[in-house]
Scaffold this motif. Structure first.
Motif, short mmCIF file in Angstrom:
data_model
loop_
_atom_site.label_atom_id
_atom_site.label_comp_id
_atom_site.label_asym_id
_atom_site.label_seq_id
_atom_site.Cartn_x
_atom_site.Cartn_y
_atom_site.Cartn_z
N ILE A 112 56.10 15.25 35.69
CA ILE A 112 56.96 15.74 34.61
C ILE A 112 58.33 16.13 35.10
O ILE A 112 59.27 16.22 34.31
N THR A 123 56.82 17.50 40.22
CA THR A 123 55.91 18.42 39.55
C THR A 123 54.99 17.61 38.65
O THR A 123 55.45 16.69 37.96
N VAL B 25 69.06 23.22 32.89
CA VAL B 25 68.11 23.29 34.00
C VAL B 25 66.90 22.39 33.72
O VAL B 25 66.48 21.59 34.57
N VAL B 26 66.36 22.50 32.52
CA VAL B 26 65.15 21.73 32.20
C VAL B 26 65.45 20.23 32.18
O VAL B 26 64.71 19.42 32.75
N LEU B 29 65.85 18.79 35.65
CA LEU B 29 64.63 18.59 36.43
C LEU B 29 63.75 17.50 35.83
O LEU B 29 63.15 16.72 36.57
N THR B 30 63.66 17.44 34.52
CA THR B 30 62.69 16.52 33.93
C THR B 30 63.26 15.14 33.64
O THR B 30 62.52 14.18 33.57
N ALA B 72 67.92 29.70 38.60
CA ALA B 72 66.97 28.94 37.79
C ALA B 72 66.61 27.63 38.51
O ALA B 72 65.43 27.24 38.57
N VAL B 75 64.12 28.38 41.49
CA VAL B 75 62.73 28.80 41.30
C VAL B 75 61.97 27.91 40.32
O VAL B 75 60.76 28.03 40.22
N ALA B 76 62.65 27.04 39.60
CA ALA B 76 61.92 26.15 38.69
C ALA B 76 61.08 25.18 39.52
O ALA B 76 61.51 24.76 40.60
N PRO B 77 59.88 24.80 39.05
CA PRO B 77 58.84 24.27 39.91
C PRO B 77 59.14 23.26 41.01
O PRO B 77 58.85 23.62 42.14
N PRO B 78 59.72 22.09 40.81
CA PRO B 78 59.69 21.26 42.02
C PRO B 78 60.82 21.59 42.99
O PRO B 78 61.45 20.69 43.52
N GLY B 80 62.54 22.25 46.21
CA GLY B 80 62.21 21.99 47.60
C GLY B 80 63.01 22.82 48.57
O GLY B 80 62.94 22.58 49.76
N HIS B 81 63.76 23.77 48.07
CA HIS B 81 64.58 24.58 48.96
C HIS B 81 64.26 26.05 48.74
O HIS B 81 63.49 26.41 47.86
N ALA B 83 64.52 29.90 47.65
CA ALA B 83 65.05 30.59 46.47
C ALA B 83 66.30 31.36 46.87
O ALA B 83 66.30 32.08 47.85
#
Lengths: 265, 476
Positions: A112, A123, B25-26, B29-30, B72, B75-78, B80-81, B83
């Motif tokens: 996702i 993720t 942010v969302v 990432l997505t 944001a 700390v958002a899930p994927p 790789g670095h 926080a």
């Protein structure tokens, strides 16, 4: 000037907080509580966004294609287990405490979200609520994908095999030589090869040889027998102690869809 | 714009931008990170949004926005670095971008969209480089020099392609919501289409308290009449008409200067004298007998003279007048005899704008825009200029004035580091009673120099800042 001074104090406070966060995360090895809090906040949102984008990608949770992909993942894991059992490595299997009866349970999910330019992490939309914990093998129908590094109740973060921080123990099919694969950190944006280093100085590498995972103790973080890729270029330097090569992975890391997480009991 | 509307606008802008940051942010990432873009890179929406918000608002908002957006992403899930990495970098980027815009705004008095956009683009590029450099500093195994060389140009390129959209979005959301963006006392920029420097020139010219000076070119062009309704007029001492009241209102956009006994504000040339209490002040409203000659030559009746223009030779005795003034200022309160002689000699260089003395050259050079403040000096002040010899005694009178705290300092004419205005006496009184803090005071044609301008002119980094601004093409 009062305004400027207040702004400056605010800036310094923010920088101090940021440095403190970095320090804490550094000490905890990248899995501090800040990450888990962020995962709890952003995980459900990303799941929702992943479902929305999955409709456009055709890799949602429903549909015939995803069902077939899911079956493919199951079969791949079973094949890896069968090869481990019948391929003359039963001793190794018992040595590694692999249960030869229970088999693997495969939890499938879809990707996702992905990390930024410099990290090879994705993720998936299954998490600790589905029984997933850290350090479990992730594969798809083509071959090895990576391993889970952290989980939230609804999501899990997967470190791809191409990440520069990932090291996979592998066995070269045919010769049976052991080696290690290390990512070269530029995979999500292209099919970058992975670096293979064999442990034995006398071993020889040929182009076209298949590389499978060697397996870890207890199947964590990698279960044995999962195909990784083929040797494309032998890069052994004259005078070097160990033979090296570049391996092109079977899995296409640029278009990851449905993946399976192997939960070894 | 009333304050309620402003607050509502502000709240709306804050809400919209918060939602936009979260969405960025969302989506980053997505969607964006998963796009198989050529060049093995992807744009950074969060960085773009942070830079756009920073150049549209203040440094504090820029720093907070950068910190929130970066955290944001951390700390958002994927992620790789570690926080806090991007929080640190984005915080610095947001602060620096907003600070640069504010510095340029303070220096030129105008907000240029193209300049803001350029700063935003530079900030975004610096942010991308800063992300890579900071990750490398923390020895992230994924960030090596070869990876940076391959990824960074593409990332910056994609960012620059998306930068106009982010800039436009934020400018649209924050329009009218940032108070210092559309300060009501400033001229709308459409009135000054071509020569943005004219405002600064006029400010400088008015800061010198030139009487009846009106800058051509504050309208559409030089020929069209001025749009300013209130032109500050200069009355030399003893203003009996209401014009000085008008001057005070025009210079301070607040209530007129409150005086005791309902009198109108008066213009004094000896710097900013405190308001004298009633009875004494009414006595001293007109200078007394022989005020020009001072104590030394009491024979000439000076009260008959026209108060606007001192006659020839009026300054010749200013040396002795200064002595009297020094004595009087040391001991007594109120207006000493002969004081006006010394004060006028100090004040008249301000009023006289025709002679190009070294002091005025210095003052013109210290103007923020660099155009000479004297360029419009052919305008109607010729009739009121003092006669010959007006400057001769000014050096000697300066020490007498320097004994008062609120009078111009010694050597102020030579260095001209702190131009004082005497119209309405809004600035030199130690505090600024008519201007809100946070908004640079004064009218846009600026009978008083703005507070920021005054502060900057005293700042020890002034020379350095001027050199820096000259390097980037702002200023002279």
């Amino acid at each position: 000037m009062l305004e400027t001074r207040r702004t400056r104090a605010l800036l310094i406070a923010l920088l101090v907080v940021a440095i403190a966060l970095i320090t804490i995360d550094f000490r905890d090895g990248g899995n501090s509580s800040a990450d888990s809090i962020g995962g709890r906040i952003f995980g459900p949102v990303e799941r929702l966004a992943g479902n929305v984008t999955g409709v456009f990608r055709g890799s949602g949770n429903s549909g015939e294609i995803s069902n077939l992909q899911r079956q493919n993942d199951q079969l791949r894991a079973q094949l890896a287990q069968a090869q481990t059992e019948v391929g003359g490595v039963t001793q190794l299997a018992s040595l590694l405490h692999l249960s030869s009866k229970g088999g693997y349970r495969v939890v499938t999910g879809s990707v996702i979200a992905a990390g930024g330019d410099y990290s090879d992490t994705v993720t998936i939309n299954v998490g600790s609520a589905d029984g997933i914990t850290a350090n479990e093998t992730v594969l798809n129908g083509a071959g090895l994908i990576g391993t889970t590094v952290s989980t939230t109740p609804t999501t899990a973060t997967v470190q791809l095999a191409t990440d520069a921080g990932a090291t996979v123990g592998v066995r070269v099919a045919g010769s049976g030589q052991l080696g290690a694969l290390t990512g070269s950190a530029d995979s999500l944006s292209g099919s970058a090869p992975i670096k293979l280093t064999l442990f034995s100085a006398k071993a020889t590498l040929r182009r076209g040889q298949t590389v499978t995972t060697f397996g870890s103790v207890g199947g964590r973080p990698y279960v044995p027998g999962v195909p990784v890729g083929t040797v494309t270029t032998v890069t052994t330097q004259p005078g070097s102690l160990t033979p090296t090569a570049l391996v092109t992975p079977f899995a296409d890391f640029t278009g990851l869809g449905v993946v399976g997480v192997v939960i070894s009991k | 714009m009333t304050s309620e509307v402003l607050i509502a606008r502000k709240a709306l802008a804050v809400g919209v931008l918060t939602v936009a940051l979260f969405t960025a942010v969302v989506v980053q990432l997505t969607v964006v990170n998963r796009l198989p873009l050529p060049g093995s890179a992807a744009p950074d929406l969060v960085l773009l949004l942070v830079a756009a918000i920073a150049v549209a608002t203040t440094p504090a908002v820029g720093a907070v926005t950068g910190f929130a957006g970066g955290l944001a992403l951390d700390v958002a899930p994927p992620a790789g670095h570690y926080a806090g990495e991007y929080a640190l970098v984005f915080c610095l980027v947001g602060y620096a971008a907003a600070r640069t815009v504010q510095a340029i705004w303070n220096a030129t008095g105008e907000r240029d969209r193209l300049m803001s956009f350029t700063i935003m683009a530079v900030a975004v590029a610096a942010g991308e480089a800063g992300k890579a450099a900071f990750s490398m500093l923390l020895s992230d195994p994924n960030v090596t020099s070869t990876v940076i060389r391959r990824v960074l140009p593409g990332a910056i390129l994609y960012d620059l392609l998306l930068a106009p959209f982010a800039f436009w979005l934020v400018a649209w959301v924050t329009r009218g919501a940032v108070s210092w963006n559309t300060a009501p006392e400033r001229a709308p920029s459409s009135l000054l289409p071509r020569e943005h420097r004219l405002a600064a020139v006029f400010r400088q010219a008015s800061a010198g308290a030139a009487p009846n000076l009106r800058l051509a070119g504050t309208g559409k062009n030089y020929a069209s009449p001025s749009v300013a309704r209130r032109v500050p007029k200069l009355r030399l001492s003893d203003a009996r008409s209401r014009s000085s009241l008008r001057t005070a209102a025009a210079s301070s956009r607040g209530a007129p200067f409150p005086l005791t006994a309902g009198r109108t504000a008066k213009l004094s040339f000896g710097g900013d004298l405190p308001v004298r209490p009633g009875a004494r002040a009414s006595q001293a409203r007109t200078p007394g007998k022989n005020w020009l000659r001072g104590a030394a030559t009491p024979s000439v009746p000076a009260a008959k003279r026209a108060p606007r223009a001192p006659a020839r030779g009026w300054l010749r005795s200013s040396g002795s007048a200064a002595q009297a003034g020094r004595r009087a200022a040391g001991s007594a309160s109120g207006l000493p005899r002969g004081f006006m002689g010394g004060a006028r000699s100090a004040g008249s260089p301000i009023a006289a704008r025709q002679a190009r003395t070294p002091a005025e050259a210095l003052a013109a050079r210290s103007a923020p825009s660099g155009l000479s403040a004297l360029s419009g000096s052919g305008t109607p002040l010729a009739g009121r200029s003092p006669r010959a010899g007006w400057l001769r005694g000014s050096r000697t009178t300066a020490p007498a004035l320097s004994m008062r705290r609120l009078s111009p300092r010694s050597g102020w004419l030579g260095s001209a580091r702190r131009p004082r205005t005497v119209i309405g006496s809004g600035v030199g009184t130690g505090r600024r009673p008519f201007t809100r803090r946070g908004t640079s005071g004064g009218n846009w044609y600026a009978a008083t120099p703005s507070g920021a301008w005054l502060r900057r002119s005293r700042h020890p980094w002034r020379k350095r800042r001027q050199r820096l601004l000259r390097m980037v093409g702002v200023g002279k």
